[in-house]
Write an enzyme that holds these catalytic residues in place. Structure first.
Site, PDB file in Angstrom:
ATOM      1  N   LYS A   1       0.819  -1.222   0.000  1.00 27.02           N
ATOM      2  CA  LYS A   1       0.000   0.000   0.000  1.00 27.02           C
ATOM      3  C   LYS A   1       0.846   1.263   0.000  1.00 27.02           C
ATOM      4  CE  LYS A   1      -4.377  -1.936   1.318  1.00 27.02           C
ATOM      5  NZ  LYS A   1      -5.366  -2.196   2.351  1.00 27.02           N
TER       6      LYS A   1
ATOM      7  N   ARG B   1      -3.699  -9.945   5.085  1.00 26.76           N
ATOM      8  CA  ARG B   1      -4.158 -10.029   3.689  1.00 26.76           C
ATOM      9  C   ARG B   1      -3.020  -9.529   2.814  1.00 26.76           C
ATOM     10  NH1 ARG B   1      -6.318  -6.776  -0.182  1.00 26.76           N
ATOM     11  NH2 ARG B   1      -7.966  -7.649  -1.485  1.00 26.76           N
TER      12      ARG B   1
HETATM   13  N1  HH2 Z   1      -7.486  -3.796   0.870  1.00 30.39           N
HETATM   14  C1  HH2 Z   1      -7.834  -3.822  -0.427  1.00 30.39           C
HETATM   15  C2  HH2 Z   1      -8.954  -4.521  -0.862  1.00 30.39           C
HETATM   16  N2  HH2 Z   1      -9.694  -5.244   0.006  1.00 30.39           N
HETATM   17  N3  HH2 Z   1     -10.083  -6.011   2.210  1.00 30.39           N
HETATM   18  C3  HH2 Z   1      -9.753  -6.027   3.498  1.00 30.39           C
HETATM   19  N4  HH2 Z   1     -10.474  -6.751   4.375  1.00 30.39           N
HETATM   20  N5  HH2 Z   1      -8.683  -5.316   3.977  1.00 30.39           N
HETATM   21  C4  HH2 Z   1      -7.900  -4.559   3.160  1.00 30.39           C
HETATM   22  O1  HH2 Z   1      -6.947  -3.916   3.662  1.00 30.39           O
HETATM   23  C5  HH2 Z   1      -8.228  -4.523   1.757  1.00 30.39           C
HETATM   24  C6  HH2 Z   1      -9.352  -5.270   1.312  1.00 30.39           C
HETATM   25  C7  HH2 Z   1      -6.998  -3.059  -1.409  1.00 30.39           C
HETATM   26  O2  HH2 Z   1      -5.971  -3.863  -1.918  1.00 30.39           O
HETATM   27  P1  HH2 Z   1      -6.039  -4.631  -3.331  1.00 30.39           P
HETATM   28  O3  HH2 Z   1      -7.148  -5.634  -3.323  1.00 30.39           O
HETATM   29  O4  HH2 Z   1      -4.715  -5.198  -3.645  1.00 30.39           O
HETATM   30  O5  HH2 Z   1      -6.291  -3.497  -4.402  1.00 30.39           O
HETATM   31  P2  HH2 Z   1      -7.543  -3.068  -5.274  1.00 30.39           P
HETATM   32  O6  HH2 Z   1      -8.620  -2.657  -4.321  1.00 30.39           O
HETATM   33  O7  HH2 Z   1      -7.027  -1.952  -6.120  1.00 30.39           O
HETATM   34  O8  HH2 Z   1      -7.996  -4.250  -6.085  1.00 30.39           O
END
Ligand code: HH2
Length: 325
Positions: free
Chosen positions: A273, A307
């Site tokens: 992040k 995660r």
């Molecule tokens: N962060 C993201 C998405 N979902 N869910 C939980 N429970 N906690 C988190 O910190 C979290 C989440 C963002 O990360 P990522 O899925 O890699 O990115 P994007 O939302 O751009 O797909």
């Protein structure tokens, strides 16, 4: 010592006034003020929750067990635009292969809509088209799959395809989604976000960031309970980077222990992040080591599940941190 820990260790005679402690909440009762004798039961309950480490979270066909090693949730973004892996796994076969290759993942978190700051919304049909085949294939191969969505219809399709956990970054903002989760008898990850993905990083302001998130999560737990999702199926996530400045995200990690007062397993997502980029001056593709440091800190401060994108490496970091707790 964290602020909650300091309070828990305070002699009765010097218990501080509750007005300065908005996070002192237990079983729906907010501690406002009172004598030490009046407050003692609340503190006992809080202390019990705070010390609790063993949780069994049932899902249809099994259960997640917390209290031993930290569990690992592998991120599988079936999207063209996710902030770190967008476009890599849009093809279902590649996404399934990537999921199967995530050695050490206890849960595979499949998402079809990016929540990165400024992301464009995706239609329900498109999101289902992206995630359903991936969920089905992974579930058929015996993987435990969570669906990362805020849409009731997507959740329903994913549950039918074999997803057994709901990961909702809006923490049941949509009552229909809450009802879907209750009906499917799945655990839910309730995550805190301030604002919406479009707006959340525009100068987020908090008084006490941890206190506000604890209060918010407490409220959303009540919402879950009110639609028939039992406490035993609730997991909580402070939502690193969702309406938080880099300093907010760092403070959350520094004070992660305080979330334990809610008495439920804590999920933490720091992987790649922007606060890591902010501290290290690294682009998204070069944040793996920085992520490992945050995973270590989170585990040492009480995270129950992390995660992450780089599953094997972060599972190793978590396993080392587990041994230093
Ligand atoms: N962060 C993201 C998405 N979902 N869910 C939980 N429970 N906690 C988190 O910190 C979290 C989440 C963002 O990360 P990522 O899925 O890699 O990115 P994007 O939302 O751009 O797909």
């Amino acid at each position: 010592m964290s602020r909650v820990a300091r309070v828990l260790h305070a002699p009765d005679a010097t218990l501080p006034r509750a007005a300065s402690l908005p996070w002192m909440i237990h079983d729906g009762r907010r501690i406002r003020t009172g004598t030490a004798a009046q407050l003692r039961p609340d503190f006992r309950g809080l202390l019990r929750d705070y010390r609790r480490r063993d949780f069994v979270v049932p899902y249809p066909g099994g259960s997640l067990k917390f209290g031993g090693r930290t569990l690992v949730m592998g991120v599988l973004n079936v999207t063209p635009d996710s902030f770190s892996d967008g476009g890599l796994l849009l093809d279902p076969e590649r996404a399934v292969a990537a999921g199967l290759a995530m050695e050490g993942a206890d849960v595979l978190d499949v998402g079809g809509e990016s929540t990165r700051p400024g992301a464009d919304p995706v239609s329900t049909d498109e999101e289902i088209r992206r995630v359903e085949p991936v969920v089905r294939a992974l579930a058929r191969r015996g993987r435990l799959v969570s669906i990362d969505t805020a849409k009731p219809a997507v959740a329903r399709a994913a549950f039918a395809a074999g997803a057994r956990i709901l990961n909702d970054v809006t923490a049941l903002a949509d009552p229909d989604l809450a009802r879907e989760a209750a009906r499917a008898r799945v655990p839910v990850v309730l995550m805190h976000m301030k604002g919406t993905p479009r707006t959340m990083q525009r100068n987020p302001i908090y008084g006490d960031v941890v206190a506000e998130i604890v209060d918010f999560l407490h409220g959303r737990m009540d919402r879950a309970l009110s639609v028939g999702i039992p406490r035993a199926r609730i997991l909580l996530d402070p939502g690193i980077g969702f309406g938080k400045s880099p300093d907010h995200s760092l403070e959350i990690l520094r004070r992660l222990e305080e979330f334990r007062s809610l008495g439920r397993p804590v999920v933490v997502g720091t992987s790649r992040k922007s606060f890591i980029g902010h501290v290290l001056g690294r682009p998204v593709g070069e944040r793996r080591d920085g992520t490992a440091a945050t995973v270590t800190a989170a585990v040492l401060r009480g995270a129950d599940m992390i995660r992450v994108h780089d599953v094997r490496e972060m599972a190793d970091a978590a396993r080392m941190a587990d041994r230093m707790k």
